[in-house]
Enzyme design. Structure first.
Site, PDB file in Angstrom:
ATOM      1  N   ARG A   1       0.807  -1.216   0.000  1.00 14.33           N
ATOM      2  CA  ARG A   1       0.000   0.000   0.000  1.00 14.33           C
ATOM      3  C   ARG A   1       0.844   1.272   0.000  1.00 14.33           C
ATOM      4  O   ARG A   1       0.480   2.243  -0.654  1.00 14.33           O
ATOM      5  CB  ARG A   1      -1.032  -0.027   1.122  1.00 14.33           C
ATOM      6  CG  ARG A   1      -0.506   0.132   2.506  1.00 14.33           C
ATOM      7  CD  ARG A   1      -1.571  -0.230   3.479  1.00 14.33           C
ATOM      8  NE  ARG A   1      -1.911  -1.636   3.345  1.00 14.33           N
ATOM      9  CZ  ARG A   1      -3.142  -2.114   3.480  1.00 14.33           C
ATOM     10  NH1 ARG A   1      -4.127  -1.310   3.709  1.00 14.33           N
ATOM     11  NH2 ARG A   1      -3.351  -3.393   3.361  1.00 14.33           N
ATOM     12  N   THR A   2       1.958   1.283   0.715  1.00 12.37           N
ATOM     13  CA  THR A   2       2.745   2.522   0.742  1.00 12.37           C
ATOM     14  C   THR A   2       3.314   2.823  -0.642  1.00 12.37           C
ATOM     15  O   THR A   2       3.282   3.955  -1.116  1.00 12.37           O
ATOM     16  CB  THR A   2       3.875   2.417   1.775  1.00 12.37           C
ATOM     17  OG1 THR A   2       3.331   2.064   3.026  1.00 12.37           O
ATOM     18  CG2 THR A   2       4.610   3.735   1.909  1.00 12.37           C
TER      19      THR A   2
ATOM     20  N   LYS B   1      22.324  -8.674  -6.322  1.00 10.03           N
ATOM     21  CA  LYS B   1      23.661  -9.097  -6.731  1.00 10.03           C
ATOM     22  C   LYS B   1      24.730  -8.510  -5.807  1.00 10.03           C
ATOM     23  O   LYS B   1      25.915  -8.622  -6.076  1.00 10.03           O
ATOM     24  CB  LYS B   1      23.966  -8.643  -8.161  1.00 10.03           C
ATOM     25  CG  LYS B   1      23.010  -9.200  -9.192  1.00 10.03           C
ATOM     26  CD  LYS B   1      23.384  -8.655 -10.564  1.00 10.03           C
ATOM     27  CE  LYS B   1      22.314  -8.951 -11.588  1.00 10.03           C
ATOM     28  NZ  LYS B   1      22.439  -8.097 -12.778  1.00 10.03           N
TER      29      LYS B   1
ATOM     30  N   ARG C   1      12.229   2.941   1.393  1.00 11.54           N
ATOM     31  CA  ARG C   1      11.851   2.067   2.504  1.00 11.54           C
ATOM     32  C   ARG C   1      12.969   1.057   2.682  1.00 11.54           C
ATOM     33  O   ARG C   1      13.456   0.471   1.710  1.00 11.54           O
ATOM     34  CB  ARG C   1      10.540   1.351   2.202  1.00 11.54           C
ATOM     35  CG  ARG C   1      10.401   0.119   3.084  1.00 11.54           C
ATOM     36  CD  ARG C   1       9.017  -0.377   3.208  1.00 11.54           C
ATOM     37  NE  ARG C   1       8.104   0.601   3.798  1.00 11.54           N
ATOM     38  CZ  ARG C   1       6.854   0.262   4.129  1.00 11.54           C
ATOM     39  NH1 ARG C   1       6.407  -0.956   3.937  1.00 11.54           N
ATOM     40  NH2 ARG C   1       6.074   1.175   4.639  1.00 11.54           N
TER      41      ARG C   1
ATOM     42  N   HIS D   1       7.967   6.360  10.197  1.00  6.19           N
ATOM     43  CA  HIS D   1       7.210   6.283   8.951  1.00  6.19           C
ATOM     44  C   HIS D   1       6.355   7.551   8.898  1.00  6.19           C
ATOM     45  O   HIS D   1       5.152   7.517   9.138  1.00  6.19           O
ATOM     46  CB  HIS D   1       6.338   5.013   8.975  1.00  6.19           C
ATOM     47  CG  HIS D   1       5.686   4.694   7.664  1.00  6.19           C
ATOM     48  ND1 HIS D   1       5.793   5.494   6.556  1.00  6.19           N
ATOM     49  CD2 HIS D   1       4.917   3.643   7.285  1.00  6.19           C
ATOM     50  CE1 HIS D   1       5.110   4.950   5.564  1.00  6.19           C
ATOM     51  NE2 HIS D   1       4.571   3.823   5.983  1.00  6.19           N
TER      52      HIS D   1
END
Lengths: 318, 175
Positions: free
Chosen positions: A56-57, A84, A106, A136
């Site tokens: 959702r974010t 990698k 994030r 947040h």
């Protein structure tokens, strides 16, 4: 006045917060109309840099950026060079070379957004979309917007409003940002959780702590349920899910005990049956879906305030 | 600093503009008045009040154009101002935009874009209290309170009682 980045609620003073909420409200009125798309950020590039899973974010930021006509690049760690072994520094420098104007990050490490903003690797605006168990900020802003929408008397401050934050406070960046923001706006905040899920530093937060949900409930205008974050729990913090649910879950019985006119919030994703029962999540008191649509508006407001004007270097000369 | 319009002049100019609007549109039945905040919105309220007095009440709203400006990247971000579109919308209506000063024309260009996002009016007309010249775009006003020739170094300041305590238009030299 808005800063270059949004890393923590502490970056904002009370007037900044009110201005973001007002901007979001105006944007809401405009997108109620026929048009959902505004030309404001045309030609700007916004990168969603997600090192941790999120639905959702990421979608919320993406749709906020697109409604302002920005170009959006989604970059998730899975399936990218990060798997990698590419470092945050190399990733950042790559984005810089591609001309990103804003990076929404994030990361599972607390402080990752700060690191990116302070490093000098990149000149873009950095927006913290959740870093570890730290903060947040846009979630707290959208929660404040949702509270204001449901309690119109508290337009310019939450003095006299009582908010209970319930559940896994220890692992919750949402709780941290919300405590900071709600205190900034003058609300009374009570943390409700088993002692194992209250962080050690909570005594310095200027909040009340309760271990008994039933006692606290009749006082609460806003009940903010948090998700039990099993992925961050290496130890057992409570004896069993069933016992947690019985003591701290929001079910139909508790729903009736809340102060009348109150609302129930949850940042999602919900563990139905654990911290919140299905009938509470779908009840009339629940504003969970309002939170989702408000998320887009609030993030539009943040993007507008960070990117809508001249770059800071240019402003100094003007 | 020189006063060019006092409270009485402003009142008379708005009254004349209201009559011109009624005359040109053969009444008020299809009119919608939209003011551009901040001062254009107050002027549009006054014009709407006069229209209600001399003919009949018309739908009235405000239109913030900030998000459509072409100079966003040249200045710090600005706060958004209220946009209120009347319930009947603007589809097929004769929309009269109201602003305080017409200068480069860029605000009006942005307003036309903003209107285009909301709907398709039958026509868009423009009423301004002051036209000070120096257009940078092919835009003109349909109703003008007063034409005030200015030099580029002067600026025109409009004060309205609703927020400034007094009604006055003056020319300020040196920006």
């Amino acid at each position: 006045m808005m800063k270059t980045h949004l890393l923590s609620i502490n970056d904002l003073d009370r007037a900044d917060v009110i201005s973001i909420l007002d901007t979001a409200e105006e944007l809401g009125k405009i997108s109620d109309g026929a048009s959902k798309k505004l030309p404001t950020l045309r030609g700007r590039t916004i990168v969603n840099l997600f090192f941790e899973d999120s639905t959702r974010t990421r979608i919320s930021f993406e749709s906020a950026a697109k409604r302002l006509s920005a170009d959006v690049i989604n970059f998730s760690a899975k399936g990218s060079s990060v798997s990698k072994g590419e470092s945050l520094k190399d990733t950042a420098q790559t984005l810089q070379a591609m001309g990103a104007d804003a990076v929404i990050i994030r990361h599972s490490a607390s402080g990752a957004a700060q690191r990116l903003a302070d490093s000098g690797w990149i000149s873009a605006a950095v927006i913290n979309a959740g870093d570890g168990t730290h903060e947040h900020p846009t979630q707290a802003l959208l929660d404040a917007y949702t509270i204001r929408q449901n309690f119109p008397h508290f337009r310019n401050g939450f003095e006299g409003l009582h908010v209970g934050i319930v559940g896994d406070i220890l692992h919750s960046r949402v709780a941290r940002s919300n405590v900071l923001l709600l205190k900034k706006l003058g609300a009374k905040v009570t943390l409700i959780a088993p002692p194992t899920l209250i962080p050690v530093g909570a005594s310095t937060w200027d909040v009340e702590v309760s271990y008994n949900f039933d006692d606290a409930l009749p006082e609460l205008d806003v009940v903010m349920m948090l998700r039990i974050q099993s992925e961050r729990m290496q130890n057992s913090f409570f004896p069993s899910e069933r016992e947690y649910s019985r003591q701290f879950g929001l079910d139909a019985r508790r729903l009736k005990m809340q102060k009348s006119g109150g609302i129930v919030m949850h940042p999602g994703p919900m563990n139905r049956g654990l911290e919140i029962s299905a009938d509470s999540a779908d009840s009339l008191q629940s504003v969970v879906l309002q939170q989702v649509s408000n998320g887009v508006l609030t993030r539009m407001a943040v993007l507008y305030q960070l990117l809508g004007g001249a770059p800071l270097t240019q402003q100094a000369g003007a | 600093m020189a006063a060019v319009l006092d409270a009485g002049d402003i009142g008379r100019a708005l009254k004349r503009i209201a009559h011109e609007i009624v005359e040109r549109n053969h009444g008020t039945s299809n009119l919608t008045i939209l003011g551009i905040p901040t001062r254009g919105a107050f002027l549009s309220e006054r014009i709407s009040a006069i229209l209600a007095e001399i003919d009949s009440p018309v739908p009235h709203g405000t239109l913030d154009i900030t998000l459509h400006r072409d100079d966003l990247r040249l200045r710090p971000p600005r706060p958004l101002l209220p946009t209120v579109i009347p319930a009947e919308g603007i589809e097929g209506r004769d929309v009269v935009l109201v602003d305080d000063v017409l200068f480069s024309g860029r605000t009006i260009r942005a307003a036309l874009d903003a209107i285009g996002e909301i709907g398709r009016p039958k026509s868009v007309q423009l009423a301004v209290l002051v036209d000070r010249g120096h257009r940078e775009l092919p835009i003109r006003a349909d109703y003008v309170g007063k034409n005030i020739p200015t030099s580029a170094t002067e600026s025109v300041k409009v004060l309205l009682s609703e927020i400034d305590g007094d009604d006055l238009v003056e020319i300020v030299t040196g920006s």
